[in-house]
Design an enzyme around this catalytic site. Structure first.
Site: not given
Ligand SMILES: *[C@@H]1O[C@H](CO)[C@@H](O)[C@H](O)[C@H]1NC(C)=O
Ligand SMILES: *[C@@H]1O[C@H](CO)[C@@H](O)[C@H](O)[C@H]1NC(C)=O
Ligand SMILES: *[C@@H]1O[C@H](CO)[C@@H](O)[C@H](O)[C@H]1NC(C)=O
Ligand SMILES: *[C@@H]1O[C@H](CO)[C@@H](O)[C@H](O)[C@H]1NC(C)=O
Ligand SMILES: *[C@@H]1O[C@H](CO)[C@@H](O)[C@H](O)[C@H]1NC(C)=O
Ligand SMILES: *[C@@H]1O[C@H](CO)[C@@H](O)[C@H](O)[C@H]1NC(C)=O
Ligand SMILES: *[C@@H]1O[C@H](CO)[C@@H](O)[C@H](O)[C@H]1NC(C)=O
Ligand SMILES: *[C@@H]1O[C@H](CO)[C@@H](O)[C@H](O)[C@H]1NC(C)=O
Length: 395
Positions: A215, A238
């Protein structure tokens, strides 16, 4: 060099001999035992707590280390959090913000963790359990809570069940020379394993770290101010993200004076990103003076992105544009490769909700054949890469 290092034998919930002790050494009590009470007792009693090389502490109950001062934890061995999911599901420390829970909260002033060892979140059991139950609350590995002057340096963090590091209500927090890695060995991904989330905190630096996760590599959450992130190697993440901001009705979120520089980021969903909520029942805020500079991007899907309609449908976003304003974001020196043709997407809400956005020194290429595309909306871009974006549409 200290010449007097009392080795305190700590078994279960033992007394710690304190007088004149400059350091306590905590070793594992043995198979089947919980080492949390001994670790807590040592840190309370001694200025320096050593977890020696070759020792793996089995932490089966939560670690409340708030309100400390002048403490060092020399983590040479390993601290592993026993993945007893039923226990942690009722007993982690919880924070209302994004319904987070944590194994360990560390707070107070003048604190250090170093020593070259490892914090192990034993995440695999959590990744597998989360796949079966998406409402499972997975603990954050380490939360710095209500702290001043903290240094976390030269250790490894592996397999956090969820976020690795949460900086919650701190000032003067430094992370340096860390390796973070969350890798699932099953088909169930290591989801939401953010490297850092910085919240209601000022003067935080993250430097010289290597992150492999699932993430955000680093996320600047509400009221992250005066932050420096420099020289990170992020893989599979991410991105380096501002936000998401403006999620909660009635709450005003500020992200101000942030620099993220010298970032090598690969195989990511995003490179440099700003995300803010829109829609009917959300909050508000401001993103001010944020610089993303010197990003070497390799195979990233969205190298450059502003999304002021985060988690909001197009219709709700146009009816209720974001009340998280953006004033002063620079993307400078974005080079490398994009895995998607649409490499840059700076989509702002209308009516001057986005101002002073500069794009400079872009040299990105598509991993496949053809040219990349760049789009923008409701923003007047400046900088020598503005022409890539053409004329921004307005809504
Ligand atoms: C860790 O401690 C718990 C609780 O005492 C125990 O059930 C578990 O078996 C221990 N794990 C290891 C690896 O010793
Ligand atoms: C899923 O996790 C939630 C939160 O921990 C828990 O309340 C619920 O009982 C779990 N559901 C199942 C089916 O295990
Ligand atoms: C982190 O990884 C680098 C590169 O593999 C290694 O040189 C360094 O010693 C590691 N740091 C720690 C604290 O183990
Ligand atoms: C980097 O991330 C990709 C995608 O998640 C993964 O396949 C690869 O193994 C990672 N590389 C390293 C060195 O961990
Ligand atoms: C952020 O700081 C501002 C100004 O101090 C405050 O009004 C606001 O409530 C804070 N927001 C959060 C999420 O703490
Ligand atoms: C913008 O943020 C940077 C980094 O925190 C800081 O050095 C600079 O003074 C800020 N600029 C303004 C105008 O506040
Ligand atoms: C852009 O990057 C390519 C390699 O990806 C390099 O060959 C080229 O010289 C760069 N152009 C500029 C203007 O820096
Ligand atoms: C790609 O961009 C270059 C330079 O702007 C241009 O000459 C070329 O025609 C473009 N290629 C395609 C396939 O659009």
């Amino acid at each position: 060099m200290r010449n007097f290092i009392p080795l305190v034998a700590l078994v279960s919930c033992c007394a710690v001999s304190v007088s004149a002790a400059v350091s306590c050494t905590v070793t594992a009590a043995g198979a089947g035992k919980d080492d949390a009470p001994a670790l807590l007792a040592a840190v309370q009693a001694c200025p320096t707590t050593i977890i020696p090389t070759g020792t793996t502490l089995n932490i089966s109950t939560r670690l409340d280390m708030t309100g400390l001062s002048n403490k060092e934890i020399k983590l040479q061995g390993t601290i592993r959090f026993n993945p007893n999911i039923p226990y942690w599901s009722g007993n982690g420390f919880s924070y209302p913000f994004q319904t987070q829970v944590t194994f360990w909260q560390l707070g107070g002033s003048n604190l250090r963790i170093d020593g070259g060892g490892t914090l192990d979140g034993a995440g695999q059991a959590w990744y597998d359990a989360f796949n079966k139950n998406s409402s499972l609350l997975r603990p954050i590995l380490l939360t710095i809570y209500k702290a001043q002057n903290v240094v976390i340096e030269g250790i490894n963090m592996i397999n956090s069940p969820e976020w690795f590091n949460f900086v919650n209500e701190g000032t003067g927090i430094t992370y340096n020379l860390l390796n973070l890695s969350a890798v699932s060995t099953s088909k169930n991904l290591a989801k939401n394993t953010d490297g850092w989330d910085i919240y209601r905190s000022d003067s935080v630096t993250i430097t010289n770290c290597n992150i492999n996760n699932g993430d955000d590599c680093v996320a600047f959450k509400p009221n992250a101010t005066n932050i420096l992130v420099n020289n990170l190697l992020c893989n599979g993440s991410h991105g380096i993200s501002v936000g998401s901001l403006g999620q909660y009705p009635g709450v005003y979120d500020i992200v101000e004076n942030v620099v993220a520089s010298n970032i090598r980021i690969s195989n990511a969903e995003n490179g440099a990103r700003v995300k803010a909520w829109a829609g009917k029942n959300v909050g508000s805020g401001i993103v001010k003076n944020v610089t993303f500079s010197g990003f070497t991007q390799t195979n990233n899907a969205n190298p450059v992105i502003i999304d002021q309609c985060y988690e909001t449908s197009a219709s709700a976003c146009s009816q209720y544009p974001s009340n998280t304003y953006i004033n002063g974001v620079t993307f400078n020196g974005m080079v490398g490769t994009s895995s998607k043709k649409a490499a840059g997407s700076l989509l702002c809400s209308p009516d001057n909700r986005c101002a002073n956005v500069a794009v400079n020194n872009f040299n990105l290429t598509y991993v496949k054949k053809g040219n990349l595309t760049y789009t923008c909306q409701n923003v007047a871009l400046t900088g020598n890469a503005a022409s890539l974006f053409g004329t921004c549409t307005t809504t």
